[in-house]
Design a protein around this motif. Structure first.
Motif, PDB file in Angstrom:
ATOM      1  N   SER A 139       4.898  -6.366   6.991  1.00 15.66           N
ATOM      2  CA  SER A 139       4.024  -5.566   7.844  1.00 15.66           C
ATOM      3  C   SER A 139       2.626  -5.377   7.270  1.00 15.66           C
ATOM      4  N   GLY A 143      -2.242  -9.521   6.121  1.00 16.92           N
ATOM      5  CA  GLY A 143      -2.629  -8.896   7.375  1.00 16.92           C
ATOM      6  C   GLY A 143      -1.487  -8.673   8.337  1.00 16.92           C
ATOM      7  N   GLY A 144      -0.267  -8.651   7.806  1.00 18.27           N
ATOM      8  CA  GLY A 144       0.901  -8.450   8.668  1.00 18.27           C
ATOM      9  C   GLY A 144       1.193  -9.629   9.574  1.00 18.27           C
ATOM     10  N   ARG A 145       0.811 -10.818   9.140  1.00 20.91           N
ATOM     11  CA  ARG A 145       0.956 -12.027   9.963  1.00 20.91           C
ATOM     12  C   ARG A 145       2.403 -12.274  10.381  1.00 20.91           C
ATOM     13  N   GLY A 149       0.497  -9.474  13.101  1.00 24.85           N
ATOM     14  CA  GLY A 149      -0.778  -8.951  12.636  1.00 24.85           C
ATOM     15  C   GLY A 149      -1.258  -7.724  13.380  1.00 24.85           C
ATOM     16  N   GLY A 150      -2.298  -7.075  12.817  1.00 28.58           N
ATOM     17  CA  GLY A 150      -2.932  -5.937  13.469  1.00 28.58           C
ATOM     18  C   GLY A 150      -1.979  -4.810  13.825  1.00 28.58           C
ATOM     19  N   ALA A 153       1.883  -5.456  13.728  1.00 29.56           N
ATOM     20  CA  ALA A 153       2.498  -5.365  12.404  1.00 29.56           C
ATOM     21  C   ALA A 153       2.628  -3.911  11.955  1.00 29.56           C
ATOM     22  N   LYS A 154       1.623  -3.090  12.275  1.00 29.25           N
ATOM     23  CA  LYS A 154       1.656  -1.689  11.861  1.00 29.25           C
ATOM     24  C   LYS A 154       2.819  -0.936  12.492  1.00 29.25           C
TER      25      LYS A 154
END
Length: 221
Positions: A139, A143-145, A149-150, A153-154
């Motif tokens: 996550s 970059g949480g790919r 991502g973004g 991922a958060k």
């Protein structure tokens, strides 16, 4: 109502720091002293198991607390860096090697595995930890790919956080069962030491984590 609001009236203001340090120290030092003062050369690979597992749990405690509480972006970033360093560089390797040591030791002596709650919960927590690290790392790393991502991922971070708050008590319970009830520990340590290190200390460590918990960071609905 949050856990912190429930527990706050029951604990002193210095609880999150002073009591954590003392409790973690009692748990960690007691385990090492018991192991190192009871003919350690005769223990074989078992020697490494209590040492590494107690080290890992102490590091996990620090890794969780360094994220609590954080409100500013700079503080969050610094806490996350410390958290990942503690977990990835020390905690996870230590507990993995400690688990490997006891498994290998049992294989060498042709002893059955997972015949106690300590062993069963121990392997369960290790398997759980693998998933915990995968979700947490996925996550935020690159970059949480891994999870899109973004913001996508958060969204996985709250599950990682919730999982950690369940997994940590499982580690403490496993340590309690091994330290307070195992045949080896009960024959190589006093009742007073076991009560302080494996009854009182785990309870205080768990309470210290829960009292700083902010459920607002885990909005599932």
């Amino acid at each position: 109502m949050s856990v912190a609001m429930v527990l706050a009236p029951c604990v002193p203001a210095t609880y999150p720091l002073y009591f954590i340090q003392v409790s973690a120290g009692v748990f960690f030092v007691s385990t090492w002293v018991i192991t190192l003062t009871n003919n350690p050369t005769s223990l074989g690979l078992f020697f490494f198991h209590p040492l590494l597992q107690s080290l890992a749990i102490s590091v996990f405690t620090y890794g969780i607390l360094t994220l609590q509480p954080t409100s500013q972006a700079k503080t969050k970033a610094a806490g996350l860096t410390r958290h990942q360093l503690a977990m990835a560089a020390f905690g996870v390797p230590a507990i993995a090697l400690g688990a490997l040591a006891i498994i290998w030791n049992k294989n060498l002596h042709e002893s059955p595995h997972f015949t106690t709650w300590h062993g069963t919960l121990g392997i369960t927590s290790i398997v759980w930890l693998v998933a915990q690290v995968a979700v947490g790392g996925g996550s935020v790393w690159f970059g949480g790919r891994l999870f899109g991502g973004g913001s996508k991922a958060k969204q996985f971070w709250k599950y990682h956080r919730l999982s950690g708050y369940v997994l940590f008590p499982l580690f403490l319970l496993t340590a309690h069962l091994g330290g307070a009830w195992s045949a080896w520990t009960t024959t190589h340590s006093s009742v007073v030491v076991r009560v302080l290190a494996y009854w009182i200390s785990p309870i205080i460590l768990l309470a210290a984590v829960l009292v700083r918990l902010r459920t607002s960071k885990m909005q599932f609905f």
